[in-house]
Scaffold this motif. Structure first.
Motif, mmCIF file in Angstrom:
data_model
loop_
_atom_site.group_PDB
_atom_site.id
_atom_site.type_symbol
_atom_site.label_atom_id
_atom_site.label_comp_id
_atom_site.label_asym_id
_atom_site.label_seq_id
_atom_site.Cartn_x
_atom_site.Cartn_y
_atom_site.Cartn_z
ATOM 1 N N GLY A 221 -14.302 45.667 23.642
ATOM 2 C CA GLY A 221 -13.371 44.667 23.145
ATOM 3 C C GLY A 221 -12.296 45.258 22.258
ATOM 4 N N GLU A 222 -11.728 44.428 21.373
ATOM 5 C CA GLU A 222 -10.646 44.877 20.497
ATOM 6 C C GLU A 222 -11.209 45.382 19.179
ATOM 7 O OE1 GLU A 222 -6.489 43.058 19.961
ATOM 8 O OE2 GLU A 222 -7.578 42.341 18.178
ATOM 9 N N ALA A 223 -10.733 46.562 18.769
ATOM 10 C CA ALA A 223 -11.189 47.181 17.523
ATOM 11 C C ALA A 223 -10.104 47.092 16.465
ATOM 12 C CB ALA A 223 -11.564 48.638 17.766
ATOM 13 N N GLY A 224 -10.530 46.814 15.220
ATOM 14 C CA GLY A 224 -9.658 46.921 14.060
ATOM 15 C C GLY A 224 -10.007 48.180 13.290
ATOM 16 N N TYR A 225 -9.058 48.701 12.496
ATOM 17 C CA TYR A 225 -9.225 50.012 11.867
ATOM 18 C C TYR A 225 -9.005 49.960 10.357
ATOM 19 C CZ TYR A 225 -9.356 52.206 16.444
ATOM 20 O OH TYR A 225 -9.728 52.583 17.702
ATOM 21 N N TRP A 226 -9.570 50.982 9.686
ATOM 22 C CA TRP A 226 -9.355 51.229 8.263
ATOM 23 C C TRP A 226 -9.080 52.706 8.052
ATOM 24 C CZ3 TRP A 226 -12.930 47.974 10.256
ATOM 25 C CH2 TRP A 226 -12.958 46.665 9.772
ATOM 26 N N SER A 227 -8.248 52.990 7.071
ATOM 27 C CA SER A 227 -8.066 54.361 6.598
ATOM 28 C C SER A 227 -9.012 54.573 5.422
ATOM 29 C CB SER A 227 -6.615 54.597 6.175
ATOM 30 O OG SER A 227 -5.736 54.367 7.268
ATOM 31 N N VAL A 228 -9.307 55.845 5.142
ATOM 32 C CA VAL A 228 -10.312 56.151 4.121
ATOM 33 C C VAL A 228 -9.798 57.247 3.198
ATOM 34 C CG1 VAL A 228 -12.661 56.969 3.698
ATOM 35 C CG2 VAL A 228 -12.192 55.518 5.677
ATOM 36 N N GLU A 229 -9.991 57.052 1.908
ATOM 37 C CA GLU A 229 -9.679 58.080 0.918
ATOM 38 C C GLU A 229 -10.880 59.015 0.850
ATOM 39 O OE1 GLU A 229 -7.388 60.256 -1.151
ATOM 40 O OE2 GLU A 229 -6.632 58.224 -0.778
ATOM 41 N N THR A 230 -10.699 60.253 1.295
ATOM 42 C CA THR A 230 -11.782 61.229 1.325
ATOM 43 C C THR A 230 -11.495 62.342 0.328
ATOM 44 O OG1 THR A 230 -10.817 62.736 2.970
ATOM 45 C CG2 THR A 230 -11.935 60.766 3.812
ATOM 46 N N GLY A 231 -12.402 63.311 0.278
ATOM 47 C CA GLY A 231 -12.186 64.464 -0.586
ATOM 48 C C GLY A 231 -11.020 65.311 -0.146
ATOM 49 N N ASP A 232 -10.535 65.077 1.081
ATOM 50 C CA ASP A 232 -9.386 65.810 1.613
ATOM 51 C C ASP A 232 -8.131 64.959 1.640
ATOM 52 O OD1 ASP A 232 -10.951 68.107 2.143
ATOM 53 O OD2 ASP A 232 -11.679 67.209 3.998
ATOM 54 N N GLY A 233 -8.137 63.813 0.964
ATOM 55 C CA GLY A 233 -6.980 62.930 0.966
ATOM 56 C C GLY A 233 -7.199 61.733 1.873
ATOM 57 N N LEU A 234 -6.155 60.923 2.040
ATOM 58 C CA LEU A 234 -6.243 59.731 2.864
ATOM 59 C C LEU A 234 -6.257 60.123 4.343
ATOM 60 C CD1 LEU A 234 -6.217 56.571 2.800
ATOM 61 C CD2 LEU A 234 -3.746 56.747 3.223
ATOM 62 N N VAL A 235 -7.286 59.692 5.058
ATOM 63 C CA VAL A 235 -7.385 59.923 6.497
ATOM 64 C C VAL A 235 -7.132 58.595 7.191
ATOM 65 C CG1 VAL A 235 -8.826 60.720 8.396
ATOM 66 C CG2 VAL A 235 -9.048 61.768 6.134
ATOM 67 N N ARG A 236 -6.079 58.541 7.969
ATOM 68 C CA ARG A 236 -5.671 57.276 8.575
ATOM 69 C C ARG A 236 -6.555 56.906 9.764
ATOM 70 N NH1 ARG A 236 -1.195 55.440 6.340
ATOM 71 N NH2 ARG A 236 0.181 56.887 5.216
ATOM 72 N N ASP A 237 -6.842 55.622 9.851
ATOM 73 C CA ASP A 237 -7.580 55.068 10.993
ATOM 74 C C ASP A 237 -8.841 55.861 11.292
ATOM 75 O OD1 ASP A 237 -5.556 53.199 11.182
ATOM 76 O OD2 ASP A 237 -4.462 54.289 12.734
ATOM 77 N N LEU A 238 -9.604 56.130 10.250
ATOM 78 C CA LEU A 238 -10.825 56.923 10.388
ATOM 79 C C LEU A 238 -12.029 56.076 10.796
ATOM 80 C CD1 LEU A 238 -12.188 59.696 9.995
ATOM 81 C CD2 LEU A 238 -12.555 59.073 7.596
ATOM 82 N N VAL A 239 -11.961 54.778 10.505
ATOM 83 C CA VAL A 239 -13.099 53.878 10.725
ATOM 84 C C VAL A 239 -12.639 52.707 11.579
ATOM 85 C CG1 VAL A 239 -14.766 52.348 9.589
ATOM 86 C CG2 VAL A 239 -14.116 54.513 8.516
ATOM 87 N N TRP A 240 -13.520 52.262 12.481
ATOM 88 C CA TRP A 240 -13.189 51.082 13.280
ATOM 89 C C TRP A 240 -14.386 50.154 13.375
ATOM 90 C CZ3 TRP A 240 -14.419 55.696 15.679
ATOM 91 C CH2 TRP A 240 -15.422 55.647 16.663
ATOM 92 N N SER A 241 -14.097 48.930 13.812
ATOM 93 C CA SER A 241 -15.146 47.929 13.953
ATOM 94 C C SER A 241 -14.707 46.897 14.987
ATOM 95 C CB SER A 241 -15.405 47.235 12.614
ATOM 96 O OG SER A 241 -16.402 46.237 12.738
ATOM 97 N N TYR A 242 -15.689 46.269 15.625
ATOM 98 C CA TYR A 242 -15.427 45.189 16.573
ATOM 99 C C TYR A 242 -15.866 43.870 15.942
ATOM 100 C CZ TYR A 242 -14.706 48.905 19.932
ATOM 101 O OH TYR A 242 -14.222 50.022 20.578
ATOM 102 N N ARG A 243 -14.883 43.054 15.576
ATOM 103 C CA ARG A 243 -15.194 41.772 14.931
ATOM 104 C C ARG A 243 -15.788 40.794 15.938
ATOM 105 N NH1 ARG A 243 -10.472 38.967 11.625
ATOM 106 N NH2 ARG A 243 -10.923 40.802 10.331
ATOM 107 N N ASP A 244 -15.259 40.818 17.163
ATOM 108 C CA ASP A 244 -15.715 39.891 18.201
ATOM 109 C C ASP A 244 -15.906 40.676 19.493
ATOM 110 O OD1 ASP A 244 -16.416 37.560 19.488
ATOM 111 O OD2 ASP A 244 -14.346 36.946 19.877
#
Length: 280
Positions: A221-244
């Protein structure tokens, strides 16, 4: 002599492949039916990892525009992404535009009834596909198999996903910073892809920054994304999830998954190597 199935599949990627389907297939655009057929064929151009639908020209509602123009392949060997666990070739994943072709054929336009809109099509120069036109999946507004809508691309009958509940202890980190830890992951085993570790949101400790990015998977299905602040800086679109999620992935609803290609994953105390995929 034995053969590993992964090697058999990888060895066929250099070829133009096709598979008929018994499903009734329909494409719609601008509120009109562009194509409807019970004679559709799934087509994989050389190095393409997901199929497109080919439809008999007579099953197009408004036919083709203009005479076809013969063309040679225009996908150089260095186009695409590396997947060394599957093939030495660089594969053409869905991010490579439909207009980039890896087999001889004829680009054509497919008219949308009742207007000036024209969709992209392609007629491969192969006798097995004579009289059919491959349609760009992204062109129509919607595709259906029978009465069920498709997302992302046609579903591959030789591709599957298995979701399994597990009690393995999973830790995700980056740059020495712990991002998540869980002993209740759900594991996704998907054909020719690395194992994915989906974790409950409560087990993710990293601050998540919402992203506008959305992607579609034909199986989940359709995935939404999050960026994450890591020890190496902000990593864009590192995490995703399927709400529906779609039915095949219903167990993944609301769970979060990190790109293993960009973080360090330890399972039951054993570090896992970062896989090399189109998302590396």
């Amino acid at each position: 002599m034995t053969v590993r199935m992964r090697d058999l599949v990888g060895g066929a990627l250099a070829q133009l492949r096709y598979e008929p389907t018994g499903k009734r297939v329909r494409a719609e655009a601008g509120g009109a039916v562009v194509a409807q057929t019970e004679r559709a064929v799934l087509v994989w151009e050389p190095r393409r990892v997901v199929p497109a639908y080919a439809v008999p020209v007579e099953d197009l509602t408004a036919g083709l525009t203009g005479p076809p123009v013969p063309a040679a392949p225009d996908a150089p060997a260095d186009t695409g992404s590396a997947v060394p666990d599957v093939t030495a070739l660089r594969v053409l994943d869905p991010r490579v535009p439909f207009a980039v072709h890896s087999t001889p054929g004829e680009p054509v336009g497919v008219r949308v009834p009742g207007g000036d809109r024209v969709l992209e099509g392609f007629c491969p120069a192969d006798p097995a596909l004579a009289g059919s036109v491959v349609l760009d999946f992204a062109g129509p507004d919607a595709w259906y198999e029978e009465d069920e809508r498709l997302y992302g691309h046609p579903r591959d009958p030789f591709h599957r996903i298995d979701v399994r509940a597990a009690s393995r202890h999973v830790e995700v980190s980056s740059g020495g910073r712990l991002l998540a830890a869980s002993a209740r992951p759900r594991l996704v085993f998907e054909t020719l892809l690395p194992v994915r570790w989906y974790l409950p949101a409560e087990d993710v400790t990293a601050p998540l920054v919402p992203s506008d990015t959305r992607t579609q998977c034909a199986y989940k299905g359709e995935a939404g994304y999050w960026s994450v602040e890591t020890g190496d800086g902000l990593v864009r679109d590192l995490v995703w999830s399927y709400r529906d999620p779609l039915p095949d992935a219903a167990q993944l609803r609301g769970l979060l998954c990190f790109f293993d290609e960009r973080v360090d994953v330890v399972v039951d105390g054993v570090p896992r190597p970062r896989p090399v995929t189109p998302w590396s």
